[in-house]
Design a protein around this motif. Structure first.
Motif, PDB file in Angstrom:
ATOM      1  N   GLY A 143      -4.348   6.316   0.959  1.00  0.00           N
ATOM      2  CA  GLY A 143      -3.825   5.536  -0.150  1.00  0.00           C
ATOM      3  C   GLY A 143      -3.951   6.200  -1.505  1.00  0.00           C
TER       4      GLY A 143
ATOM      5  N   ARG B   7       0.859  -1.185   0.000  1.00  0.00           N
ATOM      6  CA  ARG B   7       0.000   0.000   0.000  1.00  0.00           C
ATOM      7  C   ARG B   7       0.892   1.230   0.000  1.00  0.00           C
ATOM      8  NH1 ARG B   7      -2.754   3.543   3.835  1.00  0.00           N
ATOM      9  NH2 ARG B   7      -4.754   4.152   2.961  1.00  0.00           N
TER      10      ARG B   7
ATOM     11  N   ALA C 160       3.758  -1.161   3.788  1.00  0.00           N
ATOM     12  CA  ALA C 160       3.267   0.202   3.592  1.00  0.00           C
ATOM     13  C   ALA C 160       4.429   1.117   3.249  1.00  0.00           C
ATOM     14  CB  ALA C 160       2.567   0.702   4.857  1.00  0.00           C
TER      15      ALA C 160
ATOM     16  N   ARG D  96       4.992   5.165   2.756  1.00  0.00           N
ATOM     17  CA  ARG D  96       4.246   6.379   3.073  1.00  0.00           C
ATOM     18  C   ARG D  96       5.082   7.629   2.827  1.00  0.00           C
ATOM     19  NH1 ARG D  96       2.405   3.305   8.503  1.00  0.00           N
ATOM     20  NH2 ARG D  96       4.641   3.349   8.774  1.00  0.00           N
TER      21      ARG D  96
ATOM     22  N   HIS E 134       1.870  -7.335   5.101  1.00  0.00           N
ATOM     23  CA  HIS E 134       1.495  -5.986   4.658  1.00  0.00           C
ATOM     24  C   HIS E 134       2.737  -5.093   4.600  1.00  0.00           C
ATOM     25  CE1 HIS E 134      -0.980  -2.414   4.197  1.00  0.00           C
ATOM     26  NE2 HIS E 134      -0.267  -1.852   5.162  1.00  0.00           N
TER      27      HIS E 134
ATOM     28  N   ALA F  92       0.896   5.341   0.194  1.00  0.00           N
ATOM     29  CA  ALA F  92       0.015   6.384   0.701  1.00  0.00           C
ATOM     30  C   ALA F  92       0.795   7.689   0.875  1.00  0.00           C
ATOM     31  CB  ALA F  92      -0.590   5.952   2.036  1.00  0.00           C
TER      32      ALA F  92
ATOM     33  N   THR G   6      -2.330  12.873  -4.361  1.00  0.00           N
ATOM     34  CA  THR G   6      -2.991  12.057  -3.343  1.00  0.00           C
ATOM     35  C   THR G   6      -3.117  12.822  -2.034  1.00  0.00           C
ATOM     36  OG1 THR G   6      -2.132   9.994  -4.288  1.00  0.00           O
ATOM     37  CG2 THR G   6      -2.841   9.924  -1.983  1.00  0.00           C
TER      38      THR G   6
ATOM     39  N   GLU H 118      -4.542   6.277  -5.465  1.00  0.00           N
ATOM     40  CA  GLU H 118      -5.359   5.585  -6.445  1.00  0.00           C
ATOM     41  C   GLU H 118      -4.464   5.238  -7.633  1.00  0.00           C
ATOM     42  OE1 GLU H 118      -8.662   8.200  -7.248  1.00  0.00           O
ATOM     43  OE2 GLU H 118      -9.447   7.958  -5.217  1.00  0.00           O
ATOM     44  N   HIS H 119      -4.844   4.212  -8.376  1.00  0.00           N
ATOM     45  CA  HIS H 119      -4.039   3.781  -9.513  1.00  0.00           C
ATOM     46  C   HIS H 119      -3.802   4.958 -10.473  1.00  0.00           C
ATOM     47  CE1 HIS H 119      -2.330   1.060 -12.434  1.00  0.00           C
ATOM     48  NE2 HIS H 119      -3.056   1.675 -13.355  1.00  0.00           N
TER      49      HIS H 119
END
Length: 148
Positions: A35, A2, A85, A87, A83, A4, A45, A37-38
């Motif tokens: 997050g 993910r 992440a 960021r 997971h 973000a 973002t 978006e594609h």
């Protein structure tokens, strides 16, 4: 994985935070953001997410750093999930809009909190990471002591 983007917005000794329910339903304070978006750029973002979660439009005034964390989480069926992440943490300045609360989103409240009171709030660890980036402004974009 993910990816973000989050914004630290500080003015007059206060930080802009949003409140989100934890997995157990207990409210926790979070840094506004979320997050990608594609196909979306992290810069876009962070501006979109801050507006959705707080009602404010912001000017991005700098990139404070990039944080990466990897941990095992449980999905809604109780299965372990690896997971990761990534960021992006930006500094932002409020340029318009009015404080409002997200409806039907990941947060339910936005508020300015005194910087000195943050340590006493129920908050996610990302709040401390982002504040540390804001205070230390690591030239590499990576906090000292981050895992190799």
């Amino acid at each position: 994985m993910r990816v973000a983007a989050y914004a630290i917005c500080v003015r007059d000794g206060q930080i802009l935070l949003a409140r989100s329910p934890a997995q157990d339903g207990t409210p926790e304070w979070v840094v506004p953001g979320g997050g990608m978006e594609h196909g979306e750029d992290p810069y876009d973002t962070v501006r979109r997410e801050v507006e959705e979660e707080t009602g404010y439009t912001i000017e991005v005034t700098g990139l404070l750093g990039v944080d990466s964390s990897r941990r095992t989480l449980r999905d809604r069926f109780g299965r372990a999930v690896d997971h990761h992440a990534v960021r992006f943490v930006y500094e932002g300045r409020v340029t318009g809009g009015e404080l409002s609360h997200e409806v039907n989103g990941s947060t339910d409240l936005a508020a300015w909190q005194d910087l000195g009171a943050v340590s006493g709030l129920a908050r996610v660890p990302m709040v401390d990471t982002a504040l540390r980036m804001w205070r230390e402004r690591p030239v590499t974009g990576r906090l000292a002591g981050a895992p190799e």
